[in-house]
Write a protein that holds these residues in place. Structure first.
Motif, PDB file in Angstrom:
ATOM      1  N   PRO A   1       0.680  -1.014   0.007  1.00  0.00           N
ATOM      2  CA  PRO A   1       0.051   0.029  -0.401  1.00  0.00           C
ATOM      3  C   PRO A   1       1.148   1.495   0.174  1.00  0.00           C
ATOM      4  O   PRO A   1       0.351   2.412  -0.501  1.00  0.00           O
ATOM      5  CB  PRO A   1      -0.947  -0.428   1.371  1.00  0.00           C
ATOM      6  N   PHE A   2       1.965   1.214   0.609  1.00  0.00           N
ATOM      7  CA  PHE A   2       2.981   2.262   0.785  1.00  0.00           C
ATOM      8  C   PHE A   2       4.581   1.804   0.632  1.00  0.00           C
ATOM      9  O   PHE A   2       4.665   1.788   0.272  1.00  0.00           O
ATOM     10  CB  PHE A   2       3.080   3.110   1.908  1.00  0.00           C
ATOM     11  N   ALA A   3       4.959   2.555  -0.995  1.00  0.00           N
ATOM     12  CA  ALA A   3       6.164   2.345  -1.550  1.00  0.00           C
ATOM     13  C   ALA A   3       6.922   3.506  -2.037  1.00  0.00           C
ATOM     14  O   ALA A   3       8.053   3.850  -2.021  1.00  0.00           O
ATOM     15  CB  ALA A   3       5.376   1.877  -3.136  1.00  0.00           C
ATOM     16  N   GLY A   4       6.623   4.768  -0.571  1.00  0.00           N
ATOM     17  CA  GLY A   4       7.434   6.284  -1.271  1.00  0.00           C
ATOM     18  C   GLY A   4       7.098   6.584  -3.017  1.00  0.00           C
ATOM     19  O   GLY A   4       7.734   7.172  -3.095  1.00  0.00           O
ATOM     20  N   THR A   5       6.094   6.437  -3.204  1.00  0.00           N
ATOM     21  CA  THR A   5       6.270   6.922  -4.576  1.00  0.00           C
ATOM     22  C   THR A   5       4.989   7.964  -4.624  1.00  0.00           C
ATOM     23  O   THR A   5       5.059   8.151  -5.814  1.00  0.00           O
ATOM     24  CB  THR A   5       5.685   5.704  -5.627  1.00  0.00           C
ATOM     25  N   THR A   6       4.206   7.659  -3.664  1.00  0.00           N
ATOM     26  CA  THR A   6       3.258   8.975  -4.108  1.00  0.00           C
ATOM     27  C   THR A   6       3.898  10.830  -4.164  1.00  0.00           C
ATOM     28  O   THR A   6       4.994  11.347  -3.189  1.00  0.00           O
ATOM     29  CB  THR A   6       2.075   9.236  -2.831  1.00  0.00           C
ATOM     30  N   PRO A   7       3.595  11.189  -4.915  1.00  0.00           N
ATOM     31  CA  PRO A   7       4.197  12.470  -5.743  1.00  0.00           C
ATOM     32  C   PRO A   7       3.883  13.482  -3.951  1.00  0.00           C
ATOM     33  O   PRO A   7       5.183  14.408  -4.329  1.00  0.00           O
ATOM     34  CB  PRO A   7       3.601  13.222  -6.380  1.00  0.00           C
ATOM     35  N   VAL A   8       3.380  13.650  -3.531  1.00  0.00           N
ATOM     36  CA  VAL A   8       3.571  14.449  -2.465  1.00  0.00           C
ATOM     37  C   VAL A   8       3.919  14.264  -0.918  1.00  0.00           C
ATOM     38  O   VAL A   8       4.474  14.795  -0.270  1.00  0.00           O
ATOM     39  CB  VAL A   8       2.437  14.615  -2.349  1.00  0.00           C
ATOM     40  N   ALA A   9       4.192  13.151  -1.170  1.00  0.00           N
ATOM     41  CA  ALA A   9       6.036  12.271   0.047  1.00  0.00           C
ATOM     42  C   ALA A   9       6.671  12.823   0.240  1.00  0.00           C
ATOM     43  O   ALA A   9       7.612  14.097  -1.288  1.00  0.00           O
ATOM     44  CB  ALA A   9       5.826  10.793  -0.081  1.00  0.00           C
ATOM     45  N   ILE A  10       7.186  13.893   1.229  1.00  0.00           N
ATOM     46  CA  ILE A  10       8.152  14.318   1.487  1.00  0.00           C
ATOM     47  C   ILE A  10       8.998  13.023   2.462  1.00  0.00           C
ATOM     48  O   ILE A  10       9.623  12.656   3.106  1.00  0.00           O
ATOM     49  CB  ILE A  10       7.504  15.370   2.597  1.00  0.00           C
ATOM     50  N   GLY A  11      10.706  13.635   1.454  1.00  0.00           N
ATOM     51  CA  GLY A  11      11.732  12.649   2.127  1.00  0.00           C
ATOM     52  C   GLY A  11      13.102  12.775   0.982  1.00  0.00           C
ATOM     53  O   GLY A  11      12.322  12.225  -0.029  1.00  0.00           O
ATOM     54  N   ASN A  12      13.901  12.692   1.406  1.00  0.00           N
ATOM     55  CA  ASN A  12      14.809  12.363   0.356  1.00  0.00           C
ATOM     56  C   ASN A  12      15.280  11.243   0.228  1.00  0.00           C
ATOM     57  O   ASN A  12      15.796  11.323  -1.204  1.00  0.00           O
ATOM     58  CB  ASN A  12      15.921  13.115   0.876  1.00  0.00           C
ATOM     59  N   THR A  13      14.429  10.021   0.910  1.00  0.00           N
ATOM     60  CA  THR A  13      14.622   8.498   0.846  1.00  0.00           C
ATOM     61  C   THR A  13      13.546   8.015   0.773  1.00  0.00           C
ATOM     62  O   THR A  13      13.245   8.767   1.250  1.00  0.00           O
ATOM     63  CB  THR A  13      16.008   7.842   1.665  1.00  0.00           C
ATOM     64  N   PRO A  14      14.281   6.786  -0.083  1.00  0.00           N
ATOM     65  CA  PRO A  14      12.654   6.011  -0.155  1.00  0.00           C
ATOM     66  C   PRO A  14      12.409   5.697   1.863  1.00  0.00           C
ATOM     67  O   PRO A  14      11.391   5.477   1.270  1.00  0.00           O
ATOM     68  CB  PRO A  14      12.998   4.351  -0.258  1.00  0.00           C
ATOM     69  N   SER A  15      12.810   5.595   2.805  1.00  0.00           N
ATOM     70  CA  SER A  15      12.135   5.248   3.949  1.00  0.00           C
ATOM     71  C   SER A  15      11.715   5.905   4.318  1.00  0.00           C
ATOM     72  O   SER A  15      11.064   6.419   4.789  1.00  0.00           O
ATOM     73  CB  SER A  15      13.311   4.585   4.428  1.00  0.00           C
ATOM     74  N   GLN A  16      12.372   7.547   4.308  1.00  0.00           N
ATOM     75  CA  GLN A  16      11.238   8.980   4.393  1.00  0.00           C
ATOM     76  C   GLN A  16      10.378   8.971   3.816  1.00  0.00           C
ATOM     77  O   GLN A  16       9.335   9.329   4.353  1.00  0.00           O
ATOM     78  CB  GLN A  16      12.266  10.013   4.706  1.00  0.00           C
ATOM     79  N   ARG A  17      10.185   8.819   2.663  1.00  0.00           N
ATOM     80  CA  ARG A  17       8.794   8.469   1.784  1.00  0.00           C
ATOM     81  C   ARG A  17       8.162   7.469   2.490  1.00  0.00           C
ATOM     82  O   ARG A  17       6.813   8.117   2.022  1.00  0.00           O
ATOM     83  CB  ARG A  17       9.293   8.742   0.219  1.00  0.00           C
ATOM     84  N   ILE A  18       7.824   6.653   2.557  1.00  0.00           N
ATOM     85  CA  ILE A  18       7.599   5.672   2.576  1.00  0.00           C
ATOM     86  C   ILE A  18       6.711   5.259   4.219  1.00  0.00           C
ATOM     87  O   ILE A  18       5.561   5.648   5.174  1.00  0.00           O
ATOM     88  CB  ILE A  18       8.282   4.223   2.826  1.00  0.00           C
TER      89      ILE A  18
END
Length: 579
Positions: free
Chosen positions: A33-50
Motif C-alpha cells: 500500500p505504501f511504496a514511497g512513490t506518492t508525489p506529495v510524499a516528503i523525504g530524500n530517501t525511500p524510507s523517509q517517503r514511505i
C-alpha cells in the motif's frame, strides 16, 4: 510500521492489525500500500517517503489495482490500515468475522482467553538484551544542561520519545502542521509553491542502527508489554491462518481474477465505486448582496470567476478563494441573457464566456473586460450553438465547440472544434467527423488541445497542433469529460460520470496514472487548477440539487466551501497579479 510506531507512541494489538492490513493488501493486489512513490510524499530517501505515507497518506483503493475485489472486502482492508488505532478492528477475530461477512462465510468460533489466562506465565523469564547485542553508551541530552546531542562514532542515537523519533525521520519544519493530517485525495505532484529550501530540509542520512542503553524502568515496561502481547500474537497467528483459508474461498468467489491475462491497462485504470461523502457545511454568515463594480480588488490566492443564477438568470461573478465578506462581485447584469462558462485571458485583462437568450439553447461566444465592461458578441450566430471557450497561451486565439453545419453533417448537426482569431475575426475548423467533440482546453505550451468526444462512450483526447495527430487518453470503460491542464502542463484534471454521480479524476498528460482526486468524493464536476497547481476548484451538487463551489488542497486533503451554494457553476481560477 504503523503510524504509532513511527511516532514512538504506545503500541497495542491494533498495531498488529495495521501490519495485518498491509499483508492482506499485498496478498490481494500484488503491491504494497505504501511504496514511497506518492508525489506529495516528503523525504530524500525511500524510507523517509514511505514513513511519510504511513503517517499522512491514505492507501490507494485495492480496487484501483484489481477491479474484481468485492467492495466489502476492500472496506475491511482499509479499516485495518486506518491511521488511528481506535479506528481499526479491535482484534484479529474481528478482522476474520468482517471478512467472513463480506464473502458470506461462517463467522469464527474462536473463544478469547479469559483475563486470568492471558499473559506470559510468571516462571518464564525473558533474556536480557545484552546477551545478544553490545550496548553502546549514549549521552542523554535531557540529563544535562547542554542542548547538544553527542553522537557516537558519527551515527545518530535512536530517540526514546515521540518527538525525537518523529524528528529522526522528519525535522520539525516538515512535521509542523502534518502530525494529525489525513490526506484523502493525494495522488498529485508536489505543489509548485514548495520552495527548494522547504524540500531540501530533509536529512538524507537515515537514523542509525546503534542500540542505546535501556534504563531499568524502560526495560520493565518492555517486559510487561511483551508478556501481555504474547497471547495476542498466538491468537493473531491462529486467526491469520483462518483468514488465509477464507481467502481461498474469496479467490474462488472472484472467479480467479489473479493472474488474468487480459488487458493490462484495464487493471491499472479501473475506477472505484463512486460514493457520496458528508456535505461540507456552508459559511454560517451569509454574503452581502452583490453589486456591479468597475474595479476588481486583488487577493493573494488569486480570483475565481464563475457563473451563478443566484439572481434568477445566469450571470458572471468574481470572488476570492476564501469568499471573503464583500469580495463577491457581479460582472454581468443582462436579464435577457444567460451568461456562463467564463475563461480569463492569460494576461488577466479579459474574460471570454458564452451566452444565450433566456429560453434558448443556442449560445454565442462573448468577450468583455475583467471588470465586466465592453461586452462584445464575437460569433453572433443565433441559429447555432457555440460554447466552452478556452484561450491560447499567447492570448491571440480562442478555441470553442460549435454545431455549425459541416460537410459530413446530414440532418442532425454534430459538434466540432473551432478556432477564433481575435485579431482578424477569422474562424477555422479544427475537427470534421461524425461524432460530437466538446470542451476544449489549450495546453500551457500552446502545442496541444485536450477535449472530450463521444464514440461509444465519453473519452478524452489530445490534439497535437504541431504533429496534426489525435490521441485517445482515457480507457473505454471510463466516462470522462471536460479536461483541464495543470499550470505546468504535466497533468490533466477531468470529471467522470457514473449515472447521476460525477467524480473528479486526474492523470498524467500522456494518459497514464489515472486516479481519483479524493478518496471520498461528493457529486463533483468541472474542475480547474489554482495558478500554482496546489489546489483544485470545482462545482458540487448537494442533496437538494443545488450547486456550490469548493476548493480542494492537494497537499493535505483540506476541502473548503467557497461561500454559500446558491447555484454556482463553471469556476475558473486566475492569478490575481495578472488581473
Amino acid at each position: 510500521m504503523a503510524p504509532e510506531q513511527i511516532l514512538n507512541e504506545t503500541i497495542s494489538p491494533a498495531t498488529d492489525i495495521y501490519a495485518l492490513g498491509v499483508i492482506l493488501y499485498q496478498l490481494l493486489t500484488g503491491v504494497v500500500p505504501f511504496a514511497g512513490t506518492t508525489p506529495v510524499a516528503i523525504g530524500n530517501t525511500p524510507s523517509q517517503r514511505i514513513a511519510y505515507e504511513h503517517l499522512h497518506i491514505q492507501p490507494p483503493f485495492p480496487r484501483n489495482h484489481i477491479a474484481t475485489i468485492p467492495l466489502a472486502v476492500e472496506e475491511v482492508i482499509l479499516r485495518c490500515l486506518a491511521k488511528h488505532p481506535l479506528r481499526r478492528p479491535a482484534s484479529v477475530r474481528d478482522v476474520y468475522d468482517e471478512f467472513a461477512e463480506a464473502i458470506g462465510a461462517e463467522p469464527s468460533d474462536l473463544t478469547p482467553l479469559p483475563p486470568s489466562q492471558q499473559g506470559t506465565p510468571p516462571d518464564i523469564t525473558l533474556p536480557e538484551i545484552s546477551q545478544f547485542v553490545k550496548l553502546v553508551e549514549v549521552n542523554d541530552p535531557h540529563q544535562s544542561n547542554s542542548d547538544k546531542t553527542q553522537e557516537t562514532n558519527g551515527v545518530r542515537r535512536i530517540a526514546l520519545n515521540e518527538e525525537e523519533t518523529a524528528e529522526a525521520i522528519f525535522p520539525p519544519e516538515v512535521l509542523e502542521g502534518h502530525a494529525s493530517t489525513v490526506v484523502s485525495g493525494r495522488y498529485a505532484r508536489v505543489p509548485q509553491y514548495l520552495s527548494p529550501d522547504e524540500v531540501s530540509i530533509m536529512n538524507p542520512t537515515p537514523p542509525g542502527v546503534v542500540i542505546p542503553k535501556v534504563s531499568s524502568a524502560q526495560k520493565q515496561r518492555s517486559i510487561t508489554y511483551t508478556r501481555q502481547h504474547h497471547c495476542n500474537i498466538i491468537l493473531m497467528v491462529i486467526g491469520f491462518a483462518l483468514i488465509l483459508i477464507s481467502f481461498l474461498a474469496l479467490l474462488a468467489y472472484m472467479s480467479g481474477f489473479i493472474g488474468d491475462s487480459g488487458d493490462d491497462s484495464a487493471v491499472v485504470r479501473n475506477i472505484p465505486t463512486i460514493t457520496p461523502i458528508e456535505e461540507v457545511p456552508p459559511l454560517e454568515q451569509p454574503l452581502p448582496e452583490t453589486t456591479l463594480v468597475n474595479e476588481i480588488p486583488l487577493y493573494n490566492e488569486g480570483l475565481i470567476i464563475y457563473a451563478s443564477h443566484r439572481t434568477g438568470n445566469l450571470d458572471i461573478y468574481v470572488t476570492d478563494p476564501n469568499a471573503t465578506l464583500g469580495s463577491r462581485l457581479q460582472l454581468t447584469t443582462n436579464a435577457a441573457l444567460n451568461e456562463t462558462g467564463p475563461a480569463v485571458s492569460p494576461d488577466g485583462r479579459q474574460i471570454a464566456f458564452y451566452a444565450a437568450p433566456i429560453n434558448s439553447d443556442d449560445h454565442d461566444i462573448y468577450i468583455m473586460n475583467i471588470n465586466g465592461t465592453n461586452i462584445q458578441n464575437l460569433t453572433n450566430t443565433p441559429d447555432e450553438d457555440e460554447r466552452y471557450v478556452s484561450w491560447s497561451p499567447d492570448g491571440t486565439q480562442l478555441v470553442f465547440h460549435s454545431n455549425r453545419r459541416t460537410s459530413v453533417d446530414s440532418i442532425e448537426r454534430d459538434y466540432e472544434l473551432y478556432l477564433y482569431d481575435l485579431q482578424s475575426g477569422n474562424i477555422q475548423q479544427l475537427t470534421d467527423n461524425t461524432v460530437n467533440d466538446f470542451g476544449p482546453d489549450w495546453s500551457p505550451d500552446g502545442t496541444k488541445i485536450a477535449y472530450y468526444s463521444y464514440d461509444n462512450g465519453w473519452h478524452i483526447y489530445v490534439m497535437d497542433l504541431i504533429e496534426g495527430t489525435i490521441t485517445q487518453l482515457t480507457p473505454d470503460n471510463l466516462e470522462a469529460r471536460f479536461p483541464t491542464w495543470s499550470p505546468d502542463g504535466t497533468q490533466i484534471a477531468f470529471h467522470v460520470t457514473n449515472g447521476d454521480m460525477a467524480q473528479i479524476y486526474f492523470m498524467n498528460a500522456d494518459g497514464s496514472n489515472i486516479r481519483p482526486l479524493m478518496q471520498n468524493p461528493g457529486n463533483d464536476s468541472f474542475p480547474d487548477w489554482s495558478p500554482d497547481g496546489s489546489q483544485i476548484v470545482f462545482q458540487r451538487r448537494n442533496e437538494d440539487g443545488v450547486y456550490g463551489l469548493y476548493r480542494y488542497r492537494i497537499i493535505d486533503g483540506l476541502l473548503l466551501p467557497i461561500g454559500n451554494p446558491l447555484g454556482d457553476f463553471f469556476p475558473d481560477w486566475t492569478d490575481a497579479s495578472s488581473s
